[in-house]
Design a protein around this motif. Structure first.
Motif, PDB file in Angstrom:
ATOM      1  N   GLN A   1       1.397  12.792  -8.374  1.00  0.00           N
ATOM      2  CA  GLN A   1       2.370  12.530  -7.303  1.00  0.00           C
ATOM      3  C   GLN A   1       2.810  11.067  -7.280  1.00  0.00           C
ATOM      4  OE1 GLN A   1       1.440  14.118  -3.382  1.00  0.00           O
ATOM      5  NE2 GLN A   1       0.118  15.681  -4.240  1.00  0.00           N
ATOM      6  N   GLY A   2       2.419  10.314  -8.301  1.00  0.00           N
ATOM      7  CA  GLY A   2       2.776   8.907  -8.355  1.00  0.00           C
ATOM      8  C   GLY A   2       1.973   8.036  -7.419  1.00  0.00           C
ATOM      9  N   LEU A   3       0.760   8.490  -7.072  1.00  0.00           N
ATOM     10  CA  LEU A   3      -0.089   7.778  -6.124  1.00  0.00           C
ATOM     11  C   LEU A   3      -1.379   7.312  -6.792  1.00  0.00           C
ATOM     12  CD1 LEU A   3       0.291  10.287  -3.157  1.00  0.00           C
ATOM     13  CD2 LEU A   3       1.461   8.086  -3.386  1.00  0.00           C
ATOM     14  N   GLU A   4      -2.014   6.338  -6.170  1.00  0.00           N
ATOM     15  CA  GLU A   4      -3.285   5.797  -6.650  1.00  0.00           C
ATOM     16  C   GLU A   4      -4.282   5.746  -5.500  1.00  0.00           C
ATOM     17  OE1 GLU A   4      -4.304   4.579  -9.598  1.00  0.00           O
ATOM     18  OE2 GLU A   4      -2.444   4.674 -10.751  1.00  0.00           O
ATOM     19  N   PRO A   5      -5.567   5.987  -5.768  1.00  0.00           N
ATOM     20  CA  PRO A   5      -6.559   5.762  -4.707  1.00  0.00           C
ATOM     21  C   PRO A   5      -6.714   4.274  -4.423  1.00  0.00           C
ATOM     22  CG  PRO A   5      -7.653   6.361  -6.763  1.00  0.00           C
ATOM     23  CD  PRO A   5      -6.184   6.504  -7.016  1.00  0.00           C
TER      24      PRO A   5
ATOM     25  N   MET B   1       0.820  -1.217   0.000  1.00  0.00           N
ATOM     26  CA  MET B   1       0.000   0.000   0.000  1.00  0.00           C
ATOM     27  C   MET B   1       0.853   1.266   0.000  1.00  0.00           C
ATOM     28  SD  MET B   1      -3.126  -0.982  -0.153  1.00  0.00           S
ATOM     29  CE  MET B   1      -4.020  -2.508   0.048  1.00  0.00           C
ATOM     30  N   LYS B   2       2.141   1.142  -0.280  1.00  0.00           N
ATOM     31  CA  LYS B   2       3.043   2.287  -0.188  1.00  0.00           C
ATOM     32  C   LYS B   2       2.590   3.453  -1.054  1.00  0.00           C
ATOM     33  CE  LYS B   2       7.912   3.545  -0.719  1.00  0.00           C
ATOM     34  NZ  LYS B   2       9.273   3.066  -1.080  1.00  0.00           N
ATOM     35  N   ASN B   3       2.099   3.174  -2.233  1.00  0.00           N
ATOM     36  CA  ASN B   3       1.695   4.232  -3.167  1.00  0.00           C
ATOM     37  C   ASN B   3       0.181   4.348  -3.284  1.00  0.00           C
ATOM     38  OD1 ASN B   3       4.393   4.954  -3.885  1.00  0.00           O
ATOM     39  ND2 ASN B   3       4.483   3.104  -5.145  1.00  0.00           N
ATOM     40  N   LYS B   4      -0.519   3.904  -2.246  1.00  0.00           N
ATOM     41  CA  LYS B   4      -1.975   3.934  -2.247  1.00  0.00           C
ATOM     42  C   LYS B   4      -2.491   4.922  -1.207  1.00  0.00           C
ATOM     43  CE  LYS B   4      -3.010   0.425  -5.131  1.00  0.00           C
ATOM     44  NZ  LYS B   4      -4.058   0.390  -6.163  1.00  0.00           N
ATOM     45  N   VAL B   5      -3.561   5.607  -1.537  1.00  0.00           N
ATOM     46  CA  VAL B   5      -4.158   6.615  -0.663  1.00  0.00           C
ATOM     47  C   VAL B   5      -5.659   6.369  -0.570  1.00  0.00           C
ATOM     48  CG1 VAL B   5      -4.638   9.084  -0.389  1.00  0.00           C
ATOM     49  CG2 VAL B   5      -2.407   8.339  -1.233  1.00  0.00           C
ATOM     50  N   MET B   6      -6.194   6.396   0.637  1.00  0.00           N
ATOM     51  CA  MET B   6      -7.646   6.308   0.812  1.00  0.00           C
ATOM     52  C   MET B   6      -8.262   7.662   0.464  1.00  0.00           C
ATOM     53  SD  MET B   6      -9.882   5.107   4.137  1.00  0.00           S
ATOM     54  CE  MET B   6      -9.523   6.573   5.116  1.00  0.00           C
ATOM     55  N   LEU B   7      -9.148   7.656  -0.492  1.00  0.00           N
ATOM     56  CA  LEU B   7      -9.790   8.882  -0.977  1.00  0.00           C
ATOM     57  C   LEU B   7     -11.261   8.871  -0.591  1.00  0.00           C
ATOM     58  CD1 LEU B   7     -10.120  11.446  -2.690  1.00  0.00           C
ATOM     59  CD2 LEU B   7     -10.110  10.009  -4.738  1.00  0.00           C
ATOM     60  N   THR B   8     -11.639   9.801   0.271  1.00  0.00           N
ATOM     61  CA  THR B   8     -13.020   9.902   0.744  1.00  0.00           C
ATOM     62  C   THR B   8     -13.764  10.991  -0.015  1.00  0.00           C
ATOM     63  OG1 THR B   8     -12.505   9.124   2.976  1.00  0.00           O
ATOM     64  CG2 THR B   8     -14.469  10.484   2.738  1.00  0.00           C
ATOM     65  N   ALA B   9     -15.006  10.697  -0.392  1.00  0.00           N
ATOM     66  CA  ALA B   9     -15.916  11.698  -0.956  1.00  0.00           C
ATOM     67  C   ALA B   9     -16.982  12.010   0.083  1.00  0.00           C
ATOM     68  CB  ALA B   9     -16.569  11.185  -2.239  1.00  0.00           C
ATOM     69  N   ALA B  10     -16.947  13.235   0.621  1.00  0.00           N
ATOM     70  CA  ALA B  10     -17.965  13.699   1.578  1.00  0.00           C
ATOM     71  C   ALA B  10     -19.052  14.371   0.755  1.00  0.00           C
ATOM     72  CB  ALA B  10     -17.342  14.659   2.577  1.00  0.00           C
TER      73      ALA B  10
ATOM     74  N   GLY C   1      -0.430  11.102   4.100  1.00  0.00           N
ATOM     75  CA  GLY C   1      -1.763  10.940   4.642  1.00  0.00           C
ATOM     76  C   GLY C   1      -2.779  10.529   3.598  1.00  0.00           C
ATOM     77  N   ASN C   2      -4.000  10.298   4.061  1.00  0.00           N
ATOM     78  CA  ASN C   2      -5.130  10.048   3.181  1.00  0.00           C
ATOM     79  C   ASN C   2      -5.863  11.366   2.950  1.00  0.00           C
ATOM     80  OD1 ASN C   2      -4.877   7.047   3.026  1.00  0.00           O
ATOM     81  ND2 ASN C   2      -5.163   7.235   5.231  1.00  0.00           N
ATOM     82  N   VAL C   3      -6.843  11.366   2.030  1.00  0.00           N
ATOM     83  CA  VAL C   3      -7.411  12.638   1.589  1.00  0.00           C
ATOM     84  C   VAL C   3      -8.933  12.569   1.510  1.00  0.00           C
ATOM     85  CG1 VAL C   3      -5.318  13.215   0.306  1.00  0.00           C
ATOM     86  CG2 VAL C   3      -7.185  12.043  -0.872  1.00  0.00           C
TER      87      VAL C   3
END
Length: 297
Positions: free
Chosen positions: A273-277, A1-10, A239-241
């Motif tokens: 940024q080289g990241l994926e959700p 999960m190094k290049n993974k980010v949790m992406l929340t939609a509020a 962090g996550n976003v």
């Protein structure tokens, strides 16, 4: 999960935004459809508030929450569901009735705030970790009430996201952890730029990040025009976003946004940024979330 980010939609929140942007979803069907569209655009998590379909204002009606959750779960699109447990905490000061509050005061007990979470058992829920001045309103969340809520959430098996609107909230969230009321690796969220809480800037985000327990996961968001800058900054700091119409109504200056458009913009920013959700299933595994199926553990 190094290049993974949790992406929340509020996707909607509870603020008076429906007359400012026609894309803010109001009915349970609209809220569910917006959550599903956000997931298709790349969101890992849909953060859910319910609104009164007639007035557009906040709703505590469990049936509204149930319809939203059922529609999402019955769809062919997977997304982690995160229900607010903020509930009724709005206190409007009044010189005429200082103890009872003025018009617009909306207070619920910890058990009432927990009801949608306890009955519908989402994978996640928010837990606001203190009282805050919101403009001229006071959001009330006393410490003993929070202890009671934390225990109810713990007993339900739902993962709390510890919402911190100011630095003292981090201190109290760590106290909940110390008292054994938060299971597993804690999840924090920094809520930045809300009058009159923590500033939406890099210095504040770093200050908050540096005071977390070593095993903590964290996310951050900014409101209004600071939504995307704080998204980029949080991702750069590991962090996550979070994005969405709860926090920001505009895609760019003068252009009203839809939730899926804000998610797409965030995904592009992450890619740069080289990241994926994360996928929803990756998030469940990474953060040890309960099964989305009823009765799951």
């Amino acid at each position: 999960m190094k290049n993974k980010v949790m992406l929340t939609a509020a996707v909607t929140g509870a603020g008076e935004t429906t007359d400012k942007n026609p894309h803010v979803p109001v009915t349970p069907k609209e809220i569910a459809e917006s959550a599903i569209a956000s997931a298709k655009a790349g969101a890992t998590v849909a953060h859910i508030h319910a609104r009164d379909p007639k007035t557009g204002g906040i709703s505590h009606n469990i049936d509204h929450y149930r319809e939203i959750v059922d529609r999402i779960r019955e769809s062919e699109t997977d997304v982690v569901i995160n229900i607010t447990s903020g509930g009724g905490g709005d206190f409007i000061p009044s010189l005429a009735t200082p103890a009872a509050g003025g018009d617009g005061t909306d207070m619920q007990t910890p058990a009432e705030r927990h009801q949608p979470v306890g009955e519908l058992l989402p994978e996640m829920c928010t837990l606001d970790c203190g009282s805050t001045n919101f403009g001229n309103m006071i959001y009330l969340s006393p410490t003993d009430w929070l202890r009671e809520q934390a225990k109810l959430i713990q007993e339900s098996g739902v993962k709390p996201e510890l919402e911190c609107f100011d630095t003292g909230h981090i201190r109290f969230a760590k106290q909940l952890i110390q008292e054994g009321l938060i299971d597993g690796d804690p999840m924090f969220q920094f809520c930045l730029g809300i009058p009159w809480g923590a500033e939406a800037d890099t210095e504040t985000m770093l200050y908050m990040k540096n005071r977390l327990p070593d095993n903590a996961h964290w996310s951050a968001f900014g409101i209004g025009r600071m939504q995307m800058p704080m998204t980029a900054q949080a991702a750069m700091l590991g962090g996550n976003v979070r994005v969405g119409l709860e926090d920001n109504l505009y895609l760019k200056k003068g252009v009203m946004a839809r939730n899926d458009q804000l998610v797409e913009k965030a995904v592009t920013m992450l890619h740069n940024q080289g990241l994926e959700p994360m996928t929803p299933q990756e998030a469940r595994e990474q953060f040890n979330l309960r099964s989305p199926h009823k009765g799951g553990a």
